[in-house]
Design an enzyme around this catalytic site. Sequence first.
Site, short mmCIF file in Angstrom:
data_model
loop_
_atom_site.label_atom_id
_atom_site.label_comp_id
_atom_site.label_asym_id
_atom_site.label_seq_id
_atom_site.Cartn_x
_atom_site.Cartn_y
_atom_site.Cartn_z
N ASP A 1 0.86 -1.19 0.00
CA ASP A 1 0.00 0.00 0.00
C ASP A 1 0.89 1.23 0.00
O ASP A 1 1.81 1.34 0.80
CB ASP A 1 -0.91 0.02 1.23
N ASP B 1 -13.69 -6.00 -4.26
CA ASP B 1 -13.81 -6.17 -2.81
C ASP B 1 -15.25 -6.57 -2.54
O ASP B 1 -16.17 -5.84 -2.95
CB ASP B 1 -13.53 -4.84 -2.08
#
Lengths: 196, 251
Positions: B11, B130
């Site tokens: 990330d 997701d």
Amino acid sequence: MNISIVKYNAGNTQSVAFALDRLGIRYLITDVPEEIQRADKVIFPGVGEASSTMKYLRDKKLDNVIVNLKQPVLGICLGMQLLCRHSDENNTTCLGVFDESVQKFTPTSQYKVPHTGWNSLTSVNGWVDPFLQNQLVYFVHSYYVPVNRFTTATTEYTVPFSAAMKKNNFYAVQFHPEKSAGTGEKILKIFLSSSV
Amino acid sequence: MLTRRIIPCLDIKDGRTVKGINFVQLRDAGDPVELAAAYANQGADELVFLDISATAEKRKTLNNLVKKIAARINIPFTVGGGIRSINDVAPLLEAGADKVSVNTSVVEKPELINELAKEFGSQFVVLAIDARKMDNQWIVHTHGGQIPTEKKLFSWAKEAHNRGAGEILFTSMDHDGTKNGFAIDPLQKLNQLLPIPVIASGGAGHPVHFAEAFLSGRADAALAASVFHFGEIKIPELKLFLKSNQIPVRL
């Protein structure tokens, strides 16, 4: 040594350039015919779609330049497919150095398409060092060149196909040496030290 | 034989890696390039960079970062986060990214998948999904998992494939962060349904979980972040474990 990377409307030119940087090799990224013709070695990379890239090469008159090169030329991925006679990808007439026809993989429950990931080199002979038998290299493609008399390494995915080919001064690989870690670097070095 | 891929995910925020990272022997663990190089040396098969700060003004930072990563790293990598148009993607490709992952923007505008596939090829387009199970349905969420949508996991994955996505990165929000294993049932179903590769994400806590994702879930690749960042699972050991379970991997 004077290396030219053919610049055209296909991806991964920059990745190939970076791989040469890591090897400490200088190069020129160019679509100027004279600069390509003058090079000691030419790399013809490519990620993309066959018909639009062939159209671009013809519009820029690079098609004739490439097929008439006498120095070592390395076609990578789409570059290898474009060196063939024809591609089933949008029924495209290609450059015709290798008199072979590029076909599409048929997906099955076991085999996804695109063929994506690290797969092994088998039946290695010719310019790819036999030492690299069973080594893994990175592939990402939906079309393939069947095994033929120019094949110098095969890989198996639904069928055995051409992972590497050679005809006279034309070298070609279906995988991405620039993304294949140390094995890919070895293969690039073999090409860079080759003579016709 | 095609090997199963192990993919660490980094990330990125403002050009730096976020989440606690516990890597020894790194001069600067916050530097995504250093961390990526460490993973590549350990035998990672691919890398994913998700820019969680991605806003219009920060795209330039991301493009520069991608260039630095591509210059250093000799394995494939995917870049995602905040991609809203073809104009966002071209600089990433030019900078040396091998694939882009798209999520929220294509839920809002599914035609973007067609446009990206046509312009850059399907192999360049990874659809990240997701999803979370709600009332017995896998519901697709956007904006980093914050907002539930009308879309259902399986029909959306199928639609994305038909529109030209070349790979699916499926994260089970129910499993993410639990370290209790990947969501095997939906993985299995996705892999039956789709002729394109599927990456399992969310829930890795033990090497056994990766083996399950490959053997039962039939995933083509498995992605994890914190277990790698904190050194709880080391990639070489993970791969030896998978090999001992007859799963083909690159050693």
